[in-house]
Motif scaffolding. Structure first.
Motif: not given
Length: 323
Positions: A91-92, A94, A98-101, A103, A148, A150, A154
């Motif tokens: 989650r966090t 890089e 996949a932290p971008e998913w 946030k 998007d 992503g 999410k």
């Protein structure tokens, strides 16, 4: 009450778990997950003590959160620790997930709310004949030129966070129903080897979910190539639990009861629009849970070396065995 039990009760917001499972589900947890109601609190405390000793790990330590990892691990401390570490790492961090998913997982964010309105992922009402929660995934239910990808991922993980709050879901597990009715070439281009690898890591390695099977409905020819890539990342157990119904509604009804399916699938659970609306309302009602999970994570610069980490895991396990 022993000194050890008193210590558990003294934790603010910790050591306060009360089981909500009925006798039938609890018996299943005992049989299939090695859950021992008499030892449960000590198991939770052992995992909590391990978490607090990890310098890199900033994690929730409340009973209900930790218990879902223990149940998923069939009360193996080592496996629970590994999954919990993966949960926050993916989650966090890089390059490790996949932290971008993960946030800004606020359902009131206009972008998230727009995706929720699409109803891409909807937990169907009730349960199947084995008590499992069936999740409808409408793989082609969005405009790939407008939305998007992503954001789709999410809202999927927002759903997981909420469903894992239910103890019955922790015990019975989940079944996916992936509907490819509107899936086309433009949707397929959103999936590549990297994306598929990340998605499978999230589904298989970080979430403490009992994944009991996948049903594929109305899969187009174009999906065949994607399926071969998915299989590269799938565990053998998951491969054996896949069922393809092609365009046969009769085949689907043999696996998923009509009583929990939406009208458009020959079911009795109401219209798709009703299901979308109801699920969005549930997500909004659990907004605080989603925001809470966004406050935790991993600091890789503080992660101990592998030997030290394993030593910590083994220490917790031995301590529990003595108790």
């Amino acid at each position: 009450m022993t000194e050890w039990q008193t210590k558990i009760k003294d934790y603010l917001g910790e050591g306060t778990y009360e089981c909500t499972l009925d006798d039938k589900v609890l018996k299943k947890a005992v049989k299939e997950l090695n859950e021992d109601p008499k030892q449960r609190a000590l198991q939770i405390e052992a995992l909590r003590e391990w978490v607090k000793r990890q310098p890199h790990l900033n994690s929730r330590t409340d009973d209900t959160f930790l218990l879902r990892f223990l149940r998923h691990a069939k009360f193996s401390q080592l496996k629970a620790q590994k999954t919990l570490d993966n949960f926050w790492t993916v989650r966090t961090v890089e390059g490790k997930g996949a932290p971008e998913w993960f946030k800004s997982m606020d359902p009131k964010d206009p972008k998230n709310e727009e995706i929720l309105d699409l109803g891409m992922q909807i937990p169907l009402p009730g349960r199947d004949d084995q008590g499992r929660k069936v999740i409808l995934v409408r793989s082609g239910g969005y405009d790939p030129y407008k939305h998007d990808f992503g954001a789709m991922m999410k809202t999927s993980f927002m759903m997981n966070d909420i469903l894992l709050m239910d103890e019955e879901n922790q015990v019975h597990g989940f079944v996916l129903l992936q509907d490819f009715t509107d899936f086309g070439l433009a949707h397929a281009t959103n999936w590549n080897r990297e994306i598929i690898g990340k998605a499978m890591k999230c589904w298989q390695d970080m979430y403490p979910t009992r994944n009991k099977g996948s049903n594929f409905y109305n899969t187009p020819t174009i999906f065949n190539a994607l399926m071969e890539v998915f299989k590269l990342f799938m565990k053998e157990k998951s491969k054996k639990r896949m069922k393809f119904h092609w365009s046969s509604i009769e085949s689907l009804h043999k696996e998923v009861p009509k009583r929990i399916l939406p009208d458009y699938m020959g079911g009795e659970a109401g219209s798709l629009e009703e299901l979308k609306k109801n699920w969005k309302a549930e997500v909004m009602a659990n907004r605080e849970e989603l925001l809470l999970n966004g406050k935790y994570g991993v600091d890789e610069s503080k992660r101990p070396n592998e030997d030290a980490s394993l030593g910590g895991m083994q220490g917790s396990f031995r301590k529990l065995a003595v108790d």
